[in-house]
Motif scaffolding. Structure first.
Motif, PDB file in Angstrom:
ATOM      1  N   VAL A   1      13.138  67.863  34.165  1.00 58.61           N
ATOM      2  CA  VAL A   1      12.137  67.342  33.227  1.00 58.61           C
ATOM      3  C   VAL A   1      11.844  65.877  33.555  1.00 58.61           C
ATOM      4  O   VAL A   1      12.758  65.111  33.871  1.00 58.61           O
ATOM      5  CB  VAL A   1      12.617  67.494  31.759  1.00 58.61           C
ATOM      6  N   GLY A   2      10.573  65.506  33.462  1.00 52.25           N
ATOM      7  CA  GLY A   2      10.130  64.192  33.934  1.00 52.25           C
ATOM      8  C   GLY A   2      10.417  63.016  33.017  1.00 52.25           C
ATOM      9  O   GLY A   2       9.499  62.256  32.702  1.00 52.25           O
ATOM     10  N   PHE A   3      11.665  62.866  32.610  1.00 52.72           N
ATOM     11  CA  PHE A   3      12.026  61.647  31.878  1.00 52.72           C
ATOM     12  C   PHE A   3      12.381  60.590  32.927  1.00 52.72           C
ATOM     13  O   PHE A   3      13.535  60.461  33.332  1.00 52.72           O
ATOM     14  CB  PHE A   3      13.200  61.910  30.937  1.00 52.72           C
ATOM     15  N   MET A   4      11.354  59.848  33.339  1.00 57.79           N
ATOM     16  CA  MET A   4      11.509  58.989  34.526  1.00 57.79           C
ATOM     17  C   MET A   4      12.391  57.785  34.307  1.00 57.79           C
ATOM     18  O   MET A   4      12.898  57.207  35.269  1.00 57.79           O
ATOM     19  CB  MET A   4      10.128  58.566  35.045  1.00 57.79           C
ATOM     20  N   ARG A   5      12.588  57.384  33.022  1.00 58.96           N
ATOM     21  CA  ARG A   5      13.404  56.182  32.820  1.00 58.96           C
ATOM     22  C   ARG A   5      14.798  56.344  33.406  1.00 58.96           C
ATOM     23  O   ARG A   5      15.449  55.369  33.744  1.00 58.96           O
ATOM     24  CB  ARG A   5      13.527  55.862  31.328  1.00 58.96           C
ATOM     25  N   ARG A   6      15.263  57.587  33.509  1.00 58.76           N
ATOM     26  CA  ARG A   6      16.608  57.816  34.069  1.00 58.76           C
ATOM     27  C   ARG A   6      16.688  57.414  35.536  1.00 58.76           C
ATOM     28  O   ARG A   6      17.775  57.397  36.117  1.00 58.76           O
ATOM     29  CB  ARG A   6      17.000  59.282  33.924  1.00 58.76           C
ATOM     30  N   PHE A   7      15.519  57.144  36.152  1.00 60.51           N
ATOM     31  CA  PHE A   7      15.500  56.729  37.559  1.00 60.51           C
ATOM     32  C   PHE A   7      15.119  55.259  37.710  1.00 60.51           C
ATOM     33  O   PHE A   7      14.977  54.768  38.818  1.00 60.51           O
ATOM     34  CB  PHE A   7      14.521  57.624  38.346  1.00 60.51           C
ATOM     35  N   ASP A   8      14.908  54.571  36.596  1.00 59.20           N
ATOM     36  CA  ASP A   8      14.575  53.152  36.625  1.00 59.20           C
ATOM     37  C   ASP A   8      15.853  52.371  36.892  1.00 59.20           C
ATOM     38  O   ASP A   8      16.882  52.618  36.247  1.00 59.20           O
ATOM     39  CB  ASP A   8      13.972  52.755  35.274  1.00 59.20           C
ATOM     40  N   THR A   9      15.795  51.424  37.835  1.00 59.18           N
ATOM     41  CA  THR A   9      17.033  50.740  38.244  1.00 59.18           C
ATOM     42  C   THR A   9      17.705  50.033  37.062  1.00 59.18           C
ATOM     43  O   THR A   9      18.929  50.001  36.976  1.00 59.18           O
ATOM     44  CB  THR A   9      16.761  49.718  39.376  1.00 59.18           C
ATOM     45  N   GLU A  10      16.902  49.488  36.136  1.00 54.01           N
ATOM     46  CA  GLU A  10      17.515  48.772  35.015  1.00 54.01           C
ATOM     47  C   GLU A  10      18.238  49.734  34.063  1.00 54.01           C
ATOM     48  O   GLU A  10      19.327  49.437  33.576  1.00 54.01           O
ATOM     49  CB  GLU A  10      16.452  47.982  34.247  1.00 54.01           C
ATOM     50  N   TYR A  11      17.627  50.881  33.784  1.00 55.22           N
ATOM     51  CA  TYR A  11      18.304  51.854  32.903  1.00 55.22           C
ATOM     52  C   TYR A  11      19.555  52.407  33.572  1.00 55.22           C
ATOM     53  O   TYR A  11      20.576  52.632  32.917  1.00 55.22           O
ATOM     54  CB  TYR A  11      17.351  53.000  32.511  1.00 55.22           C
ATOM     55  N   VAL A  12      19.463  52.619  34.894  1.00 53.50           N
ATOM     56  CA  VAL A  12      20.634  53.135  35.616  1.00 53.50           C
ATOM     57  C   VAL A  12      21.775  52.117  35.523  1.00 53.50           C
ATOM     58  O   VAL A  12      22.925  52.465  35.242  1.00 53.50           O
ATOM     59  CB  VAL A  12      20.263  53.447  37.091  1.00 53.50           C
ATOM     60  N   ALA A  13      21.439  50.830  35.705  1.00 58.23           N
ATOM     61  CA  ALA A  13      22.475  49.781  35.647  1.00 58.23           C
ATOM     62  C   ALA A  13      23.051  49.681  34.233  1.00 58.23           C
ATOM     63  O   ALA A  13      24.271  49.514  34.062  1.00 58.23           O
ATOM     64  CB  ALA A  13      21.876  48.446  36.082  1.00 58.23           C
ATOM     65  N   LEU A  14      22.209  49.789  33.228  1.00 52.53           N
ATOM     66  CA  LEU A  14      22.697  49.683  31.843  1.00 52.53           C
ATOM     67  C   LEU A  14      23.635  50.844  31.513  1.00 52.53           C
ATOM     68  O   LEU A  14      24.682  50.667  30.886  1.00 52.53           O
ATOM     69  CB  LEU A  14      21.499  49.648  30.880  1.00 52.53           C
TER      70      LEU A  14
ATOM     71  N   PHE B   1       6.907  51.493  35.421  1.00 57.28           N
ATOM     72  CA  PHE B   1       7.872  52.511  35.848  1.00 57.28           C
ATOM     73  C   PHE B   1       7.534  53.143  37.205  1.00 57.28           C
ATOM     74  O   PHE B   1       8.048  54.210  37.535  1.00 57.28           O
ATOM     75  CB  PHE B   1       8.010  53.592  34.765  1.00 57.28           C
ATOM     76  N   GLY B   2       6.669  52.493  37.987  1.00 57.48           N
ATOM     77  CA  GLY B   2       6.288  53.048  39.299  1.00 57.48           C
ATOM     78  C   GLY B   2       7.501  53.364  40.164  1.00 57.48           C
ATOM     79  O   GLY B   2       7.602  54.444  40.755  1.00 57.48           O
ATOM     80  N   GLN B   3       8.444  52.418  40.223  1.00 55.11           N
ATOM     81  CA  GLN B   3       9.661  52.643  41.030  1.00 55.11           C
ATOM     82  C   GLN B   3      10.415  53.862  40.517  1.00 55.11           C
ATOM     83  O   GLN B   3      10.905  54.677  41.297  1.00 55.11           O
ATOM     84  CB  GLN B   3      10.541  51.378  40.972  1.00 55.11           C
ATOM     85  N   ALA B   4      10.470  54.006  39.186  1.00 52.08           N
ATOM     86  CA  ALA B   4      11.221  55.130  38.598  1.00 52.08           C
ATOM     87  C   ALA B   4      10.532  56.460  38.912  1.00 52.08           C
ATOM     88  O   ALA B   4      11.192  57.446  39.262  1.00 52.08           O
ATOM     89  CB  ALA B   4      11.342  54.936  37.089  1.00 52.08           C
ATOM     90  N   TYR B   5       9.205  56.494  38.794  1.00 53.28           N
ATOM     91  CA  TYR B   5       8.484  57.740  39.111  1.00 53.28           C
ATOM     92  C   TYR B   5       8.729  58.145  40.561  1.00 53.28           C
ATOM     93  O   TYR B   5       8.957  59.321  40.856  1.00 53.28           O
ATOM     94  CB  TYR B   5       6.980  57.568  38.886  1.00 53.28           C
ATOM     95  N   ASP B   6       8.672  57.169  41.469  1.00 51.10           N
ATOM     96  CA  ASP B   6       8.839  57.501  42.882  1.00 51.10           C
ATOM     97  C   ASP B   6      10.269  57.961  43.176  1.00 51.10           C
ATOM     98  O   ASP B   6      10.486  58.920  43.920  1.00 51.10           O
ATOM     99  CB  ASP B   6       8.461  56.297  43.761  1.00 51.10           C
ATOM    100  N   ALA B   7      11.249  57.289  42.557  1.00 51.07           N
ATOM    101  CA  ALA B   7      12.652  57.673  42.772  1.00 51.07           C
ATOM    102  C   ALA B   7      12.912  59.066  42.174  1.00 51.07           C
ATOM    103  O   ALA B   7      13.646  59.878  42.758  1.00 51.07           O
ATOM    104  CB  ALA B   7      13.581  56.650  42.137  1.00 51.07           C
ATOM    105  N   GLU B   8      12.296  59.319  41.027  1.00 49.38           N
ATOM    106  CA  GLU B   8      12.440  60.630  40.375  1.00 49.38           C
ATOM    107  C   GLU B   8      11.917  61.733  41.295  1.00 49.38           C
ATOM    108  O   GLU B   8      12.560  62.773  41.496  1.00 49.38           O
ATOM    109  CB  GLU B   8      11.640  60.607  39.074  1.00 49.38           C
ATOM    110  N   LEU B   9      10.749  61.472  41.878  1.00 48.77           N
ATOM    111  CA  LEU B   9      10.111  62.476  42.731  1.00 48.77           C
ATOM    112  C   LEU B   9      10.946  62.739  43.983  1.00 48.77           C
ATOM    113  O   LEU B   9      11.147  63.891  44.383  1.00 48.77           O
ATOM    114  CB  LEU B   9       8.724  61.940  43.112  1.00 48.77           C
TER     115      LEU B   9
END
Ligand code: ISE
Length: 336
Positions: free
Chosen positions: A126-139, A280-288
């Motif tokens: 499921v496309g919850f992209m924040r899980r791929f955002d570097t800041e959320y991952v670090a937190l 969230f561009g980085q997160a979308y790309d990392a998610e993909l």
């Protein structure tokens, strides 16, 4: 893995997100290409297909799902179309990246959970992209490593400069706060058990039919509390911040600190990201990329159907809380 053939993807729905993912798959993602495109509007499908060399347009989404030149499906159609399309993907056994919502109602989302469980393998991410955002991952890592001690309270801010005229109070929960629902579950690793919504004096510029801003409260299984300020007509920019307050300290992300500029005229400051695609561009790309890599191995690597179902159930309670002014408890079905 790298010498496995490219993943041939059908993109269903090429509105803003479907078109974004098509461009990403075409230009940056390794090991995948778009072979089939479908959209409610054939003209739109042709327009996006022209930017994805080697892709063709099909008029029927189910033809795309079942095509011989399709190994995986990216579902970016409107939410009400998801259930039937996901069922067809599960019937064919192809990996899926499904933009939120999994389905609009928790009942149908749970049907998808059960159907996938019956196959014995995870196919839907499921496309919850924040899980791929570097800041959320670090937190999340900071919390999991005990860096804040026991996390007690989470404060979230979610502000949009403006929304389209058809935006409704329900959409404030289903389209926007749903990200804080998933963020809470991701960061704290537990379910949300109750939701309340408080409506301060609305902004005089608030679109008709909305109470904007709102403060939404979540309670979690262990008794933690999460506050969400959702404000969709600030007229400013796109601001998404999350602060976790623990027994041994607090941490905040989303401060746009990577954009702080010091200029010769003696000023310092920066730009706030204008919209969610920029933020969230980085997160979308990392998610993909994570999805493509996992799909080539026949699995998923990110939030799955249970996360989509839980988010739908909490969002449903949230909509009820907004409508009734009451505290609404969340009742989750058994996890298969
Ligand atoms: C939009 O619907 C989204 O899905 C974005 O991810 C979210 O951050 C934005 O605020 C919503 O309007």
């Amino acid at each position: 893995m790298s010498d496995a053939p490219d993943l041939r993807v059908a993109v269903l729905g090429v509105g803003q997100m479907g078109a974004y993912h098509t461009a990403s798959l075409t230009k940056h993602t390794k090991g995948a290409r778009v072979t089939v495109i479908n959209d409610f509007s054939p003209e739109r499908a042709e327009e996006v297909s022209a930017q994805a060399p080697g892709s063709r347009v099909v008029a029927d989404p189910f033809e795309g799902i079942n095509a011989d030149d399709v190994d995986a499906v990216l579902v970016a159609t409107p939410g009400p179309a998801h259930e039937e399309q996901l069922r067809a993907c599960l019937d064919r056994g192809v990996p899926v990246l499904c933009e939120k919502p999994l389905t609009p109602e928790s009942k149908t989302a749970y049907e998808v959970v059960k159907k996938e469980a019956g196959l014995g393998r995870q196919l839907i991410q499921v496309g919850f992209m924040r899980r791929f955002d570097t800041e959320y991952v670090a937190l999340r890592k900071l919390i999991a490593d005990g860096g804040l001690g026991n996390p007690l309270v989470v404060h979230c801010t979610h502000r949009n400069p403006k929304v389209l005229p058809y935006f409704t109070a329900e959409m404030m929960i289903n389209d926007a706060v749903v990200h804080e629902i998933d963020t809470t579950r991701f960061l704290l690793d537990e379910e949300i058990t109750a939701v309340q919504a408080i409506k301060p004096t609305p902004s005089s510029k608030c679109p008709e039919g909305l109470s904007d801003p709102m403060i939404v409260l979540f309670e979690t299984e262990s008794g933690r509390v999460v506050t969400v300020e959702i404000f969709v007509s600030t007229g400013v920019a796109y601001e998404v911040r999350t602060e976790v307050v623990g027994e041994d300290g607090s941490a905040m992300i989303g401060l746009d600190q990577n954009l702080v500029v010091k200029s010769r005229d003696g000023h310092w400051g920066g730009r706030i990201t204008a919209n969610f695609v920029e933020r969230f561009g980085q997160a979308y790309d990392a998610e993909l990329q994570a999805w493509v890599d996992a799909a080539r191995a026949g699995t998923i690597d990110g939030p799955g159907v249970w996360d989509g179902y839980a988010a739908a159930a909490v969002a449903e309670a949230g909509v009820q809380a907004v409508q009734t002014g009451q505290r609404v408890e969340v009742a989750l079905e058994a996890r298969p």
